[in-house]
Design an enzyme around this catalytic site. Sequence first.
Site, PDB file in Angstrom:
ATOM      1  N   PRO A  46       0.820  -1.209   0.000  1.00  0.00           N
ATOM      2  CA  PRO A  46       0.000   0.000   0.000  1.00  0.00           C
ATOM      3  C   PRO A  46       0.862   1.271   0.000  1.00  0.00           C
ATOM      4  CG  PRO A  46      -0.176  -1.183   2.109  1.00  0.00           C
ATOM      5  CD  PRO A  46       0.881  -1.857   1.309  1.00  0.00           C
TER       6      PRO A  46
ATOM      7  N   CYS B  98      -0.725  30.491 -12.119  1.00  0.00           N
ATOM      8  CA  CYS B  98      -1.368  31.113 -13.271  1.00  0.00           C
ATOM      9  C   CYS B  98      -1.686  30.019 -14.275  1.00  0.00           C
ATOM     10  CB  CYS B  98      -0.451  32.148 -13.898  1.00  0.00           C
ATOM     11  SG  CYS B  98      -0.271  33.554 -12.820  1.00  0.00           S
ATOM     12  N   GLU B  99      -2.781  29.342 -13.996  1.00  0.00           N
ATOM     13  CA  GLU B  99      -3.154  28.149 -14.760  1.00  0.00           C
ATOM     14  C   GLU B  99      -4.625  27.911 -14.417  1.00  0.00           C
ATOM     15  OE1 GLU B  99      -2.031  25.596 -16.787  1.00  0.00           O
ATOM     16  OE2 GLU B  99      -4.000  24.760 -16.352  1.00  0.00           O
TER      17      GLU B  99
HETATM   18  C1  LIG Z   1       1.755   2.914  -6.836  1.00  0.00           C
HETATM   19  C2  LIG Z   1       1.911   1.477  -6.579  1.00  0.00           C
HETATM   20  C3  LIG Z   1       1.405   0.931  -5.409  1.00  0.00           C
HETATM   21  C4  LIG Z   1       0.641   1.718  -4.381  1.00  0.00           C
HETATM   22  O1  LIG Z   1      -0.588   2.167  -4.833  1.00  0.00           O
HETATM   23  P1  LIG Z   1      -1.578   2.873  -3.793  1.00  0.00           P
HETATM   24  O2  LIG Z   1      -2.786   3.143  -4.572  1.00  0.00           O
HETATM   25  O3  LIG Z   1      -0.897   4.120  -3.338  1.00  0.00           O
HETATM   26  O4  LIG Z   1      -1.785   1.922  -2.671  1.00  0.00           O
HETATM   27  C5  LIG Z   1       1.633  -0.410  -5.182  1.00  0.00           C
HETATM   28  N1  LIG Z   1       2.307  -1.174  -6.083  1.00  0.00           N
HETATM   29  C6  LIG Z   1       2.793  -0.667  -7.229  1.00  0.00           C
HETATM   30  C7  LIG Z   1       3.525  -1.541  -8.164  1.00  0.00           C
HETATM   31  C8  LIG Z   1       2.606   0.666  -7.521  1.00  0.00           C
HETATM   32  O5  LIG Z   1       3.085   1.168  -8.662  1.00  0.00           O
END
Ligand SMILES: *Cc1c(COP(=O)(O)O)cnc(C)c1O
Length: 421
Positions: free
Chosen positions: A265, A338-339
Amino acid sequence: MELEQLKFLSPEEVRSIANEFGTPVYVYSQSEIEKRCDIALLFPNEYGFTARYAMKANPNSTILKIMRKKGIHIDASSIYEVERALVIGFKPEEIMLTSQELSPNLKSIIEKGIFYNACSLHQLEAYGKLFPGKEVSIRINPGLGSGATQKTDVGGATSSFGIWHEYMDEVKKIREKYNLKITKVHTHIGSGSDPEVWRAVSRYTLEYAEMFPECTTVNLGGGFKVGRMLDEKTTDLQKIGQPAKELFIEFYKKHGRKLRLEIEPGTHMIALCGSIISRVVDKVNTGSKGFEFIKLDTGMDSNTRPSLYGSRHPLVTVAANGDTPSNMKDYVVVGHCCESGDIFTQKEGGAPETRTMLEANIGDLIVMEGTGAYCAGMSTKNYNSYPETAEVLVQSNGKPVLIRKRQELTQIMQNEIGIEV
Ligand SMILES: *Cc1c(COP(=O)(O)O)cnc(C)c1O
């Protein structure tokens, strides 16, 4: 109507941090981060478990150190993240590299002891050439994906991430050719995934583990949702993990192999542990048929998620003078760049949307919640030459400390080579 509340700071803390460190400033909570680590480490499992933090979500070294102390390992998405994690003190064997880019330095990285997750047939072949006979993981695109938006969906036919599930025969050919040992299979289908889809993907992933008898570990990726807004839900890892654990037990009964589980995660571990404190710098309106805008001293250079995904973050008014505001107003809240896309309250696609919040005046503070993940690490920093926003950690003892300074102009320009013209 129920209004969004501060997540871990009190209004007094917001004011005192703003006064001490200036605005805008990212603020993280050590105790919240530690709680999130504990939740990840309790993920249901039967035959061993590793939680990896997807460090792209927020790579600040202090945050990584807190996680390392907790026993969390690393999911790195480039060799630069690998190097950064090593500098901070992670051991090579605690890091797995899952990258879209095949680095020319792959050999030296692997020789250090980093575990490699091959994300394409080309990557697997290149790895096999360099390291015949060695252990490797494969990332599989299981043919279905799930994400809160198209841009965060990384599975299915529209996604380039991983080896398409119909190419397992090609994988086997490369495996034979180089005598590779596919000791891990990996899927990660997207950020903000639907728990139902996640469950289905767990089932498929075990089928890939079955195809490779040498496979000892299954990595089910990340993508667990968090509820930033009151109407959004945070994925309960206990709930989602239980059926996955049962699949592992079933697998053992059928095949006699005890598979280790990994998850990685990012969002779930850090998103709700961070806030941005900003100040209202202006208020304008576009007439009786238009909108009431409040402008902040921060923008897409500290949080690009609203303009990239139309994602919503709670915006909580904290009066600078200590009053408790009571009037409710509908505002369009915009950033300082500025966007025209620099709007914090917008729909996916870019149309401004009003947000009902407590009245804010110029000089008042606005706390943007749920900004621990994919903000400091993923922003249009230095756009309009705004300096990189400072980062503060509220330590376990309640004391806020600076963990990254606000950038200076010389630092923004430091790699330019000013030639005579
Ligand atoms: C970005 C990523 C994650 C984490 O994704 P979350 O949505 O932040 O939990 C896990 N594994 C891989 C391979 C990723 O590229």
